[in-house]
Design an enzyme around this catalytic site. Sequence first.
Site, PDB file in Angstrom:
ATOM      1  N   SER A  50       0.256   5.481   2.322  1.00 19.93           N
ATOM      2  CA  SER A  50      -0.645   6.628   2.281  1.00 19.93           C
ATOM      3  C   SER A  50      -0.463   7.487   3.535  1.00 19.93           C
ATOM      4  O   SER A  50       0.620   8.009   3.771  1.00 19.93           O
ATOM      5  CB  SER A  50      -2.084   6.133   2.101  1.00 19.93           C
ATOM      6  OG  SER A  50      -2.938   7.162   1.718  1.00 19.93           O
ATOM      7  N   ASP A  91      -1.063   6.095  -9.404  1.00 25.08           N
ATOM      8  CA  ASP A  91      -1.287   6.319  -7.983  1.00 25.08           C
ATOM      9  C   ASP A  91      -1.818   7.719  -7.681  1.00 25.08           C
ATOM     10  O   ASP A  91      -1.419   8.703  -8.306  1.00 25.08           O
ATOM     11  CB  ASP A  91       0.048   6.127  -7.256  1.00 25.08           C
ATOM     12  CG  ASP A  91      -0.089   5.686  -5.815  1.00 25.08           C
ATOM     13  OD1 ASP A  91      -0.962   6.209  -5.111  1.00 25.08           O
ATOM     14  OD2 ASP A  91       0.701   4.816  -5.416  1.00 25.08           O
ATOM     15  N   HIS A 147      -2.917   3.054  -6.091  1.00 22.57           N
ATOM     16  CA  HIS A 147      -2.577   3.401  -4.710  1.00 22.57           C
ATOM     17  C   HIS A 147      -2.332   2.184  -3.820  1.00 22.57           C
ATOM     18  O   HIS A 147      -1.821   2.323  -2.712  1.00 22.57           O
ATOM     19  CB  HIS A 147      -3.696   4.259  -4.123  1.00 22.57           C
ATOM     20  CG  HIS A 147      -3.319   5.045  -2.910  1.00 22.57           C
ATOM     21  ND1 HIS A 147      -2.201   5.851  -2.848  1.00 22.57           N
ATOM     22  CD2 HIS A 147      -3.917   5.150  -1.683  1.00 22.57           C
ATOM     23  CE1 HIS A 147      -2.130   6.421  -1.660  1.00 22.57           C
ATOM     24  NE2 HIS A 147      -3.153   6.009  -0.936  1.00 22.57           N
TER      25      HIS A 147
END
Length: 324
Positions: free
Chosen positions: A138, A272, A299
């Site tokens: 991320s 995601d 995610h």
Amino acid sequence: MTTRRNFLVGASTLAGMSVLGGMPRLAMALPEPEPIQAGYFPVRGGGAWYRMNGVRHFSAGKTPLIVIHGGPGFSHHYLLPIVDLAEDRPVIFYDQLDSGHSDRVNDPDNWTVARFVSEIDDLRDHLGLHEVIVLGNSWGGTLTAEYAIRRPAGLQAAILSSPLISTPRWISDNKEYRSQLPKDVRQTLDENEPGTDAYQNASMVFYRRHLNRQDPWPPHLNKSFEVLNGDLYSTMWGPTEFNATGTLKNYDATDRLSKIDVPSLFVCGEYDESTPSANRDFASEVAGSEVQVIEGASHTAFLEKRDRFMTVVRDFIANNVSEA
């Protein structure tokens, strides 16, 4: 105005979590292997905390893996399943300044992409790491990409796990996800302010589709929510998932990805927030890069499909990094 911190605290409460005050020091037990080595290293602005497993592999010439958490303002805890890779090589986690176990200076002057990227070299210098593989998830993927773009000596490979590469693309893709939520959930999000119970409940429908699809959420993820630095998160991102108003609101590294010259893996989940289509587009900018989409995950694929994620990463390293 309700802050991003309030929103995330509400989300964590809905997930069955409590919010800890003050400096977190592993306030709850987690099913995690103890680090072989842990401590602090100096960074610009304070001290950052790290932990390392698989130290024995240094003597065999195995390249260490540095793992970078998301946020900004989360912690290493939700990434701890990646310690599985310590069976093969040294694996090092660290908490960015103002996150997790690291110093909480909370000086917004420190909250820049460039300063957070510099922590990678600070860690390498402290541990004497001449060659490394870097894996970021991320926001950690942002830092990994930025680091690789700079072509630092000794970087052997970059693994971008569900990366934030372009805020405009992220917002566009997640607004599309939002449009696919049930009508009553969309209406609740439209009609209520972040921080209200109604908004938080509706938002959890989104998060259980696109952040983590496990039920219940695993303790590693819960822990990172408990210790998040909401002020850092809201300052750099903004008040809601769908409205970036912070310092990252115009962030976009897409046109610089072509500068990456090491083997690179883009890996994301089927559902995601960092969408498969976005990852394919970003990978197209990096010569020779690879894309892997993990079915049934979102995610946090390393939590949701742990074995598959580790296999993908192991295979990538085996095929692209020369080791003793």
